[in-house]
Scaffold this motif. Structure first.
Motif, mmCIF file in Angstrom:
data_model
loop_
_atom_site.group_PDB
_atom_site.id
_atom_site.type_symbol
_atom_site.label_atom_id
_atom_site.label_comp_id
_atom_site.label_asym_id
_atom_site.label_seq_id
_atom_site.Cartn_x
_atom_site.Cartn_y
_atom_site.Cartn_z
ATOM 1 N N LEU A 270 4.160 19.938 -12.526
ATOM 2 C CA LEU A 270 5.509 20.743 -12.972
ATOM 3 C C LEU A 270 4.950 21.751 -14.044
ATOM 4 N N PRO A 271 5.659 22.782 -14.151
ATOM 5 C CA PRO A 271 5.280 23.804 -15.269
ATOM 6 C C PRO A 271 5.295 23.357 -16.616
ATOM 7 N N ALA A 272 6.208 22.332 -16.963
ATOM 8 C CA ALA A 272 6.137 21.561 -18.179
ATOM 9 C C ALA A 272 4.962 20.963 -18.519
ATOM 10 N N MET A 273 4.143 20.325 -17.203
ATOM 11 C CA MET A 273 2.900 19.588 -17.225
ATOM 12 C C MET A 273 1.741 20.529 -17.395
ATOM 13 N N ASP A 274 1.013 20.175 -15.995
ATOM 14 C CA ASP A 274 -0.129 20.774 -15.856
ATOM 15 C C ASP A 274 -0.067 22.251 -14.988
ATOM 16 N N ASN A 275 1.281 22.560 -14.854
ATOM 17 C CA ASN A 275 1.492 24.109 -14.244
ATOM 18 C C ASN A 275 0.772 24.384 -12.906
ATOM 19 N N ASP A 276 0.602 23.554 -11.990
ATOM 20 C CA ASP A 276 -0.036 23.739 -10.926
ATOM 21 C C ASP A 276 0.702 24.329 -9.737
ATOM 22 N N PHE B 276 11.246 16.831 -28.798
ATOM 23 C CA PHE B 276 9.682 16.517 -28.621
ATOM 24 C C PHE B 276 9.460 17.847 -27.656
ATOM 25 N N ASP B 277 8.975 17.702 -26.516
ATOM 26 C CA ASP B 277 8.816 18.978 -25.630
ATOM 27 C C ASP B 277 9.067 18.356 -23.971
ATOM 28 N N ASP B 278 9.136 19.329 -23.028
ATOM 29 C CA ASP B 278 9.571 19.048 -21.800
ATOM 30 C C ASP B 278 8.647 18.114 -21.299
ATOM 31 N N ALA B 279 7.421 18.176 -21.227
ATOM 32 C CA ALA B 279 6.417 17.376 -20.613
ATOM 33 C C ALA B 279 6.450 15.874 -21.164
ATOM 34 N N THR B 280 6.568 15.593 -22.674
ATOM 35 C CA THR B 280 7.064 14.246 -23.293
ATOM 36 C C THR B 280 8.416 13.763 -22.850
ATOM 37 N N ALA B 281 9.188 14.340 -22.552
ATOM 38 C CA ALA B 281 10.578 13.892 -22.160
ATOM 39 C C ALA B 281 10.541 13.581 -20.647
ATOM 40 N N GLY C 137 0.745 -1.278 0.095
ATOM 41 C CA GLY C 137 0.042 -0.211 -0.072
ATOM 42 C C GLY C 137 0.833 1.263 0.037
ATOM 43 N N CYS C 138 1.859 1.303 0.842
ATOM 44 C CA CYS C 138 2.926 2.317 0.683
ATOM 45 C C CYS C 138 3.512 2.449 -0.514
ATOM 46 N N ALA C 139 4.047 1.451 -1.168
ATOM 47 C CA ALA C 139 4.481 1.358 -2.504
ATOM 48 C C ALA C 139 3.729 2.181 -3.552
ATOM 49 N N VAL C 140 2.333 1.765 -3.735
ATOM 50 C CA VAL C 140 1.405 2.309 -4.541
ATOM 51 C C VAL C 140 1.175 3.954 -4.161
ATOM 52 N N GLU C 141 1.198 4.334 -2.791
ATOM 53 C CA GLU C 141 0.916 5.620 -2.760
ATOM 54 C C GLU C 141 1.972 6.560 -3.024
ATOM 55 N N MET C 142 3.214 5.831 -3.026
ATOM 56 C CA MET C 142 4.302 6.490 -3.244
ATOM 57 C C MET C 142 4.332 6.734 -4.862
ATOM 58 N N VAL C 143 4.156 5.811 -5.572
ATOM 59 C CA VAL C 143 3.747 5.923 -6.911
ATOM 60 C C VAL C 143 2.572 7.034 -7.527
ATOM 61 N N HIS C 144 1.635 7.002 -6.667
ATOM 62 C CA HIS C 144 0.534 7.955 -6.823
ATOM 63 C C HIS C 144 1.258 9.533 -6.298
ATOM 64 N N THR C 145 2.093 9.738 -5.206
ATOM 65 C CA THR C 145 2.637 10.696 -4.968
ATOM 66 C C THR C 145 3.546 11.361 -5.898
ATOM 67 N N TYR C 146 4.493 10.512 -6.503
ATOM 68 C CA TYR C 146 5.539 10.937 -7.646
ATOM 69 C C TYR C 146 4.498 11.315 -8.707
ATOM 70 N N SER C 147 3.679 10.643 -9.045
ATOM 71 C CA SER C 147 2.812 11.175 -10.293
ATOM 72 C C SER C 147 2.231 12.579 -10.001
ATOM 73 N N LEU C 148 1.812 12.776 -8.966
ATOM 74 C CA LEU C 148 1.306 14.160 -8.722
ATOM 75 C C LEU C 148 2.509 15.194 -8.882
ATOM 76 N N ILE C 149 3.462 14.974 -8.035
ATOM 77 C CA ILE C 149 4.629 15.969 -8.275
ATOM 78 C C ILE C 149 5.072 16.173 -9.672
ATOM 79 N N HIS C 150 5.210 15.130 -10.654
ATOM 80 C CA HIS C 150 5.553 15.419 -11.867
ATOM 81 C C HIS C 150 4.387 16.046 -12.587
ATOM 82 N N ASP C 151 3.073 15.793 -12.524
ATOM 83 C CA ASP C 151 2.085 16.247 -13.197
ATOM 84 C C ASP C 151 2.031 17.954 -12.962
#
Lengths: 294, 294
Positions: A87-93, B106-111, A71-85
């Motif tokens: 980012l300014p290059a992604m959703d820029n939140d 490509f672009d930052d997000a894709t990378a 469960g901790c493993a999957v929550e770490m994956v979820h947390t990493y995905s939020l951090i990357h998502d």
């Protein structure tokens, strides 16, 4: 949400949070990197993935101690995905759960590395687990890599970005959500049931349950973005429209989205009937997701 | 480089490249994401990590077929790390191996997503391997997560960024390189020997060999940045000075760096003597790294 599920969630919440923190603390990591990883881990959240995993495990008579590190493993994956998502290059939140996002608190580079570190650590949490057999570790690592990787969650984020500023069909929208949100929820339920000792046919029913649960989760997310309470959610409502994202209410109208949500909830309940299991909590969990306010 | 090692490397190069490509092609991935992952996988490189893994496996009598997918896994981790390191938020490099970096093409997000996808896929490559036992998959996945994660390679990148524009000691510089470059090379050698059947004592000798090989690799990298041939390397020389990065030549002078390099090479050779193995290729590999021109 009934008392039973409330009690279950609050009973495990501290344990999950403590295990997650202890795991990150136990790593020999440069201070700033650890601070960044801990910051997002400690930012909270509903922990629905580990909760679902634990419930599915216990539903089949499994010991929660064997499920908790996964469960901790999957929550770490979820947390990493939020951090990357975020980012300014992604959703820029800039804000998540009422707090600055990781890259706003630290910086983009640190946020990228904290995400990379959490993702990688999730596989360590599984393979270094004391209470699982090797066969189980292999199955769980393989399934987690499929669910979270370029065929799963990462594909979902890619499809989501490509869909920005485009008019989607409901089918295309479902495809995005099945990957982006659905795959980790699917993994959580199946992994828990597997650890608990479910057989192949039961795993298939649980998988079906979780797929509908994932879609249900996403429709309600879209609905909350329109009718939700900003303070309760810790983020502004109406952001989907601002970001020109396709949503269920936009494609189906608000009532159409509510109908869709209730349809997914019923489908999840049907699947659960086939799962051959004491399903009280898993069934209440459907209601919890269906009627959540944040 | 002698003929023996040349033959070995060129004999396996096509196989490694084909396996890597086939693996990425076999994933059900959105087109642009797959193109981005393939772009960096196909950008080539010396493939020294899979080569080292294969050599170490064969040195202990292991079958290269059992080592090859693990070699692909470590090369995917290496490739993901280059993609993320090149991002504007990190080292901000536009060119690698004479070609545009992934985010320029490509672009930052894709990378970011291509990197995430390759990292995650590496654990699938190991756990989905037909010819390894479950015990081996668990050991290799756990060791790869340690070597590549926040305690290993990711820590190295963090330390490297924190060290920018700072005057370092040689000890601090070594600490960075031991993580950033060293950990994946260490994993490659140890993983290969493990698959080949090396015992605990032999694994320790191979680990010592690989640690010195990693430092040797990095000193030569620094030296080539001063005296290397731009065309041969596919990148400009003198970039370390431009980027104000601490290097061995800067701290020790060019001759001091060359002496250090030769010291590491000798230490690696000493460790190999204790490894109880037909070490011809592994020894030639030291010379190859020590005297490489790119």
């Amino acid at each position: 949400m009934t008392n039973t599920l409330t009690d279950y969630i609050s009973g495990y919440m501290d344990t999950i949070n403590q295990q997650l923190e202890q795991f990150v603390y136990s790593l020999q990591v440069p201070e700033r990197l650890r601070d960044s990883m801990l910051y997002s881990i400690q930012a909270g959240g509903k922990r629905i993935r580990p909760i679902l995993l634990l419930m599915a495990c216990e539903a089949y008579g499994g010991s929660p101690n064997r499920a908790l590190p996964v469960g901790c493993a999957v929550e770490m994956v979820h947390t990493y995905s939020l951090i990357h998502d975020d980012l300014p290059a992604m959703d820029n939140d800039d804000v998540r759960r009422g707090m600055p996002t990781n890259h706003k608190k630290f910086d983009d580079a640190t946020a990228i590395l904290a995400g990379d570190g959490l993702l990688t650590a999730s596989f360590f949490a599984i393979t270094n687990h004391d209470l699982l057999q090797d066969e189980e570790k292999v199955y769980l690592s393989r399934e987690l890599s499929k669910a979270s990787g370029a065929e799963g969650m990462v594909a979902g984020q890619m499809l989501d970005m490509e869909a920005e500023n485009q008019e989607l069909t409901v089918e295309k929208l479902e495809q995005i959500h099945k990957h982006k949100t659905g795959e980790l929820l699917r993994f959580s339920a199946v992994a828990g049931a597997y650890i608990g000792g479910a057989n192949q046919s039961q795993l298939q029913s649980i998988e079906k349950y979780a797929r509908h649960l994932g879609l249900l989760f996403q429709v309600q997310d879209d609905i909350l973005d329109i009718i939700g309470d900003e303070e309760e959610m810790g983020k502004p409502v109406g952001s989907d429209e601002t970001n020109q994202k396709s949503t269920y209410p936009q494609l189906l109208g608000l009532q159409g989205a509510i109908d869709k949500r209730d349809y997914y909830a019923n489908q999840a309940k049907e699947a659960l009937k086939e799962a051959g299991v004491d399903s009280t909590l898993l069934e209440e969990f459907i209601d919890y997701i269906q009627h959540r306010k944040k």
